[in-house]
Design a protein around this motif. Sequence first.
Motif, PDB file in Angstrom:
ATOM      1  N   ALA A 179       0.847  -1.322  -0.023  1.00  0.00           N
ATOM      2  CA  ALA A 179      -0.045  -0.062   0.013  1.00  0.00           C
ATOM      3  C   ALA A 179       0.879   1.204   0.266  1.00  0.00           C
ATOM      4  N   LYS A 180       0.467   2.436  -0.576  1.00  0.00           N
ATOM      5  CA  LYS A 180       1.073   3.678  -0.585  1.00  0.00           C
ATOM      6  C   LYS A 180       0.878   4.094   1.065  1.00  0.00           C
ATOM      7  N   THR A 183      -0.789   3.258   7.283  1.00  0.00           N
ATOM      8  CA  THR A 183      -0.402   4.062   6.055  1.00  0.00           C
ATOM      9  C   THR A 183      -0.262   5.419   6.127  1.00  0.00           C
TER      10      THR A 183
END
Length: 139
Positions: free
Chosen positions: A2-3, A45
Amino acid sequence: MAKLIFVNLPVSDVARSTAFYEAVGAAKNPQFSNDQASCMVFSDTIHAMLLAHDFYRTFTKKEIADTRRVSAALICVSADSRAEVDGIVEKAGQAGGTLDPGPVQDYGFMYGRSFEDPDGHVWEVMWMDPEAAKNGPPA
């Protein structure tokens, strides 16, 4: 993978800002923290890097905005419920933040409030009905 997002914020007192964000619900990651910076983890994140002014200046030649006087950004994070929105904002107030510097947003399907940290950075906390998030707001 995931970013990830890392919001870099100049702060006048790293220890005070670290304590404030811990009170709001973020956790300090000691691996990426020292007396000049604290890495505050909101989720897997979302991170805020609290950087002492002198350290922040090593990343930019621009003047550091006094966010108690001018708006530089509005940072928004989601919450799982209206109650969680209120809880996070109330914790910010108890930790010395300013509550609701902007208007409370209540559209039924979406609810949001905001707070300012000790340096004037504005955070919005927003909940949206999962159905509206999926299909858009009601007509």
